[in-house]
Structure formats: C-alpha cells, structure tokens
Design a protein around this motif. Structure first.
Motif, PDB file in Angstrom:
ATOM      1  N   THR A 150       8.881  10.993  -1.303  1.00  0.00           N
ATOM      2  CA  THR A 150       8.145  11.423  -2.501  1.00  0.00           C
ATOM      3  C   THR A 150       7.131  12.502  -2.141  1.00  0.00           C
ATOM      4  O   THR A 150       6.973  13.496  -2.864  1.00  0.00           O
ATOM      5  CB  THR A 150       7.422  10.212  -3.138  1.00  0.00           C
ATOM      6  OG1 THR A 150       8.349   9.144  -3.256  1.00  0.00           O
ATOM      7  CG2 THR A 150       6.872  10.550  -4.508  1.00  0.00           C
ATOM      8  N   ALA A 151       6.444  12.309  -1.004  1.00  0.00           N
ATOM      9  CA  ALA A 151       5.449  13.305  -0.567  1.00  0.00           C
ATOM     10  C   ALA A 151       6.132  14.654  -0.319  1.00  0.00           C
ATOM     11  O   ALA A 151       5.587  15.705  -0.687  1.00  0.00           O
ATOM     12  CB  ALA A 151       4.748  12.816   0.691  1.00  0.00           C
ATOM     13  N   ALA A 152       7.319  14.614   0.284  1.00  0.00           N
ATOM     14  CA  ALA A 152       8.044  15.870   0.558  1.00  0.00           C
ATOM     15  C   ALA A 152       8.421  16.564  -0.753  1.00  0.00           C
ATOM     16  O   ALA A 152       8.241  17.781  -0.893  1.00  0.00           O
ATOM     17  CB  ALA A 152       9.297  15.577   1.381  1.00  0.00           C
ATOM     18  N   GLY A 185       7.957   3.152   3.818  1.00  0.00           N
ATOM     19  CA  GLY A 185       7.511   4.389   4.462  1.00  0.00           C
ATOM     20  C   GLY A 185       8.434   5.550   4.132  1.00  0.00           C
ATOM     21  O   GLY A 185       7.981   6.669   3.864  1.00  0.00           O
ATOM     22  N   LEU A 186       9.725   5.275   4.109  1.00  0.00           N
ATOM     23  CA  LEU A 186      10.719   6.302   3.802  1.00  0.00           C
ATOM     24  C   LEU A 186      10.543   6.811   2.360  1.00  0.00           C
ATOM     25  O   LEU A 186      10.585   8.020   2.098  1.00  0.00           O
ATOM     26  CB  LEU A 186      12.124   5.704   3.977  1.00  0.00           C
ATOM     27  CG  LEU A 186      13.292   6.665   4.082  1.00  0.00           C
ATOM     28  CD1 LEU A 186      13.203   7.494   5.352  1.00  0.00           C
ATOM     29  CD2 LEU A 186      14.609   5.899   4.064  1.00  0.00           C
ATOM     30  N   ILE A 215       0.848  -1.204   0.000  1.00  0.00           N
ATOM     31  CA  ILE A 215       0.000   0.000   0.000  1.00  0.00           C
ATOM     32  C   ILE A 215       0.885   1.257   0.000  1.00  0.00           C
ATOM     33  O   ILE A 215       0.639   2.204  -0.761  1.00  0.00           O
ATOM     34  CB  ILE A 215      -0.952  -0.011   1.219  1.00  0.00           C
ATOM     35  CG1 ILE A 215      -1.989  -1.129   1.053  1.00  0.00           C
ATOM     36  CG2 ILE A 215      -1.662   1.334   1.375  1.00  0.00           C
ATOM     37  CD1 ILE A 215      -2.819  -1.407   2.288  1.00  0.00           C
ATOM     38  N   LEU A 216       1.919   1.250   0.838  1.00  0.00           N
ATOM     39  CA  LEU A 216       2.822   2.410   0.905  1.00  0.00           C
ATOM     40  C   LEU A 216       3.540   2.629  -0.430  1.00  0.00           C
ATOM     41  O   LEU A 216       3.688   3.761  -0.899  1.00  0.00           O
ATOM     42  CB  LEU A 216       3.857   2.212   2.024  1.00  0.00           C
ATOM     43  CG  LEU A 216       3.308   2.221   3.459  1.00  0.00           C
ATOM     44  CD1 LEU A 216       4.397   1.834   4.446  1.00  0.00           C
ATOM     45  CD2 LEU A 216       2.739   3.581   3.819  1.00  0.00           C
ATOM     46  N   LEU A 248      14.499  -2.883   5.504  1.00  0.00           N
ATOM     47  CA  LEU A 248      13.414  -3.186   4.562  1.00  0.00           C
ATOM     48  C   LEU A 248      12.056  -2.822   5.154  1.00  0.00           C
ATOM     49  O   LEU A 248      11.121  -2.491   4.421  1.00  0.00           O
ATOM     50  CB  LEU A 248      13.444  -4.670   4.181  1.00  0.00           C
ATOM     51  CG  LEU A 248      14.687  -5.121   3.399  1.00  0.00           C
ATOM     52  CD1 LEU A 248      14.557  -6.571   2.988  1.00  0.00           C
ATOM     53  CD2 LEU A 248      14.921  -4.238   2.174  1.00  0.00           C
ATOM     54  N   LYS A 249      11.960  -2.868   6.499  1.00  0.00           N
ATOM     55  CA  LYS A 249      10.690  -2.508   7.141  1.00  0.00           C
ATOM     56  C   LYS A 249      10.411  -1.013   6.984  1.00  0.00           C
ATOM     57  O   LYS A 249       9.278  -0.595   6.779  1.00  0.00           O
ATOM     58  CB  LYS A 249      10.767  -2.884   8.630  1.00  0.00           C
ATOM     59  CG  LYS A 249       9.407  -3.210   9.238  1.00  0.00           C
ATOM     60  CD  LYS A 249       9.539  -3.650  10.681  1.00  0.00           C
ATOM     61  CE  LYS A 249       9.898  -5.119  10.786  1.00  0.00           C
ATOM     62  NZ  LYS A 249      10.048  -5.568  12.179  1.00  0.00           N
TER      63      LYS A 249
END
Lengths: 291, 201
Positions: free
Chosen positions: B191-193, B185-186, B9-10, B180-181
């Motif tokens: 990308t959002a930033a 999220g990173l 999803i992320l 990898l976890k």
C-alpha cells in the motif's frame, strides 16, 4: 496531610467504581456523535468554551441517563453472566448511591444545556426522557420494539449538537438523528444475538427471541443500508468534500458486506465482527462529518 | 493463527494509508479511473479492518478469493484507462469478463482445474499490468521516476496473491504460519508503494 491523602484515595476508589456505571465506550461514542453534529453545523466562529460546554453537558446527561438505566436494570444485570460483575449488580455500589449519582449527573447535564441554549437543552432533555422513561422504565421489559425508542434517544445527541451549532432544528439534523436510529439495530441486535441465552434467562424480549435469528439478521442488513444512506445524504447536503464522501461510501460498503454476509453465511464470528465494525463505522463517519 | 498486536498495528497503518488515498484521490484522474482506484484502495481499507476485527480466520472464507481479485483488476483498469488510451475498451471488457469468470467458477461446484486456471490467468494479466506499465512508463520517460513505485507495489501484490493462492490450493510455497506472519507487513509495504508511487507520479 494524612487526611488529604486518604480523601484523595477515597475519591480515586469511588471514581474507579463509578466509571463502569457510565458504560464509557457507549457514552464516548454517543458523545462523539453530539460533537460531530455540532461541527457539521460549520459555525462561522467556533469558540472553545462553546465546544467544551457542549462536551461536558452532553457527557453529564448521557452518563447520567446510563447510570439511571443501570440502576433500574440491576436485577437483569445480576441474572446475566456477562453483566453480573458490574458494580451495581455485584453490590460494590449501593442502588441509592447509584440513583443519586445518576440523577445529579442528569440534572447537571440538562441544566447546563438549558443555560447554554434553551432549545439545545430541550433536545438533550428529550433524549434523556426517551432513554430513561420510555425505553428503560416503560418498554424494555415489555416489547422487543423498545429498541426503536432506544434508537430515538440515541439519535438525540447528534441532533442536539447540530441544534446548538445552528440555533434551530433543520432537516439535516433530523437526517443525522435518523442515521443513528437506523444504526442502533446493527449495534444492539448483533449484541442480543450473541447473548441470546442471557437475555432469555433474564426474560427480556428481544428480536431474536420473538422473530428468530434470520428475521433479526435481515432487519440488521436493512437498517445498515438505511443508516449508510442517511449518513451519505446528510454528508452530501452538509457539503462534505467528495474525497470524504468516497471514503464514507467505502466504509459503508464494508458495513453492507458484513451485514449481507451475516444473513447468508451466519456465524458467531461474522455477527460479532459486524457489531465491532458498526461501532468503528459510526466513529469514522462522525470524524468525517466533523472535518 | 492468532493475530498479534504488531499485526494489528501494521494492518491499521495499511488501512489508514488506503483511507488517505481514497480521500485525496489521484491527481488528474477522470471519473472511471477515480472509481477504479477508489474501489482498489477501498477494498484494501476494508480488508485491513476486517483482518483486525475478525483475525486471520477471515482468509478461510471463499469470498476472499473473489474480493481480493477486485484489487488488481480495478487498479490495473485505472492505470490502463489513464495511460493506455488505445486499450481502454478492450481492457474494460477483460476486467468485467474476468471478474465474472472468477465469480462463476468460484460459486459453481466445479471440481476440475478450471477455477485455478481462470484465477491465475486473470490475476496474472492484471498483476503484470500493474507491475510493468509504471516501470516501462518511467524508463521511457513518459512518467516521473517515482511512478515506478506503483510497479513495485504491483510486484508485492503479486507475491502476496501467489502465496495465498497456492496456500488455498493446498500447494504452499511457505508454511501457513510464515505466510500469515509476513502478510500484514507485505500489505503495508504494498500500500505504501502504491500511495508513494501515485503521489510522486
């Protein structure tokens, strides 16, 4: 009341059995190309009943021809590990019942298409004819080149959608159909490499069994380039916004990267990744053509 | 390590954000920066899709180091071309030479420290450019405050790149499973930033 409930339960169980016969993902993908072909015509006025009629008639024709295909190939399905659990191969649906269902859906789909527009109906019929008669009945068990005809029939929904939107056949429609034709090897040949032994056991001639894996991978890479080029040229000719052309170019680059990787660094994972990416690519391209 | 539904999803959200940025482009950007930004966000999009389809094992491929270099190089080239007109040519040469150097040192069977040095130097310059340029431009009033978010994205891409590079070099800062976890999220945050930074610039 009890009878009604039982009839509903019976109908539900029939639909549960019939649905896999339509290969819903494949049918859905082909249907999306048909709808994209229609949207690409940029009709000045788009009526919801035209759109709905197109969706229903194409779905019926594609699902019908798929069921007839599955009816004819039930012996192949029964001999392959991947497909032996399918309703026809496993005996959950009788061959006569499946053939009747396939014929009824095909007739309804083509009939509805002819009523909506004779030329549109003709293209839908051509797709069904190429798929059922030329590809399935005549060539599939004789030559690995049958996929060309499978590809031509796969290109018919997008051409049909555009013909329905425009009222005539045009160069862009042919180009879009060619894009699907060139995309089909990426989809089918990756699959025939993954299940190479199954196809050999069923004595179905495939590219990997006749020409080897390297030639098959090279064919996939070349056809991916041609598919991406055809869609891009069609997109530009349609007047797609530059932002969407850029996005299409990026997605095409991903397809080419995987295709090239499958030639020079072939692994099972890359091969199946290419198969999945190709489906995602086609769906994305269709969405971009439709916006 | 198996990819989870949350990871997918992320990564999908990352891909969609990158696709959106490619489609809308950057306001006022000329041809070369537009191409550079399209390449950067395009690589992010395709990388997200490939991670969803192929899983984290795709990170083992030697091509990943080369392809992941493209993101900071092209993004920094776009920023320099737009905001540091005097350095355009020099930076374009650096980007081309730097990319070719990474390509060569990765493709040739070199057993010394050179490949890591080249990678660290090229990544370092490009990463610092993405991190510092937007922040300095914001602090000196040459850009709107929101543009600083591009610098935040630059910091995040630096963290991600460092974690992966050290992992591949066999001297990981965190365990492989932890890296990898946090990676999906990173990638999404980064990308959002970038997207928010360019929108608010």
């Amino acid at each position: 009341m009890h009878n009604l409930q039982s009839a509903i339960r019976n109908l539900q169980s029939k639909i549960r059995l019939y649905w896999p016969l339509t290969k819903s993902l494949q049918t859905g993908l082909l249907l999306s190309t048909g709808l994209a072909g229609y949207m690409s015509a940029r009709c000045p006025v788009m009526h919801w009943y035209d759109f709905l009629g197109l969706a229903v008639s194409l779905f019926l024709a594609i699902a019908g021809s798929t069921i007839i295909n599955m009816w004819y190939d039930r012996d192949i399905d029964a001999s392959m590990k991947r497909t032996c659990d399918r309703p026809l191969a496993s005996g959950q649906v009788s061959p006569t019942e499946a053939l009747r269902l396939g014929l009824v859906l095909s007739l309804l789909g083509v009939g509805m298409a002819v009523v909506m527009s004779p030329l549109y109906g003709l293209v839908v019929f051509a797709g069904l004819f190429f798929d059922v008669v030329i590809y399935t009945l005549w060539l599939k068990r004789r030559t690995c080149w049958s996929i060309v005809w499978g590809g031509i029939s796969g290109g018919m929904p997008i051409l049909a959608g555009r013909v329905f939107g425009l009222g005539h056949v045009d160069g862009i429609g042919i180009l879009l159909a060619l894009a699907v034709l060139f995309w089909i090897p990426t989809h089918i040949l990756t699959f025939s490499m993954r299940y190479h032994e199954d196809y050999q056991a069923a004595k179905i001639p495939t590219f990997p069994s006749i020409y080897g894996f390297l030639a098959t991978r090279t064919t996939i890479a070349i056809s991916s380039v041609l598919a991406a080029l055809s869609i891009a040229i069609a997109g530009v000719l349609i007047g797609m916004e530059w932002g969407f052309v850029r996005l299409l170019a990026v997605l095409s680059a991903g397809l080419l990267l995987l295709a090239v990787a499958s030639v020079f660094r072939p692994t099972e994972r890359v091969n199946f990744g290419l198969f999945k990416y190709a489906s995602l690519y086609m769906l994305s391209a269709m969405i971009l053509l439709s916006i | 390590m198996k990819i989870t539904l949350l990871d997918r999803i992320l990564l999908l959200a990352t891909g969609l954000l990158a696709a959106w940025q490619v489609a809308v482009g950057i306001n006022g950007a000329n041809t070369l920066p537009m191409i550079a930004y399209t390449i950067a966000f395009g690589v992010l999009l395709v990388a997200g899709l490939l991670l969803i389809i192929l899983g984290f094992d795709v990170l083992e491929s030697p091509i990943v180091v080369i392809v992941s270099t493209v993101i900071p190089l092209s993004l920094s080239l776009g920023l320099v071309w737009e905001h540091l007109a005097a350095c355009r040519t020099v930076y374009l040469v650096f980007v081309i030479v730097g990319f070719l150097a990474i390509l060569l040192t990765r493709l040739l069977p070199l057993r010394n420290i050179l490949p890591v040095m080249v990678l660290a130097f090229v990544h370092g310059i490009a990463g610092l450019t993405i991190f510092l340029l937007p922040i300095v431009w914001t602090l000196t009033g040459r850009a709107a405050p929101g543009f600083a978010l591009v610098g935040v994205g630059g910091a995040l891409i630096g963290v991600g790149g460092l974690l992966l590079a050290l992992l591949k070099a066999g001297k990981p800062l965190l365990s492989r499973s932890t890296i990898l976890k946090v990676l999906p999220g990173l990638l999404l945050l980064m990308t959002a930033a970038f997207v928010a930074g360019f929108a608010l610039a």
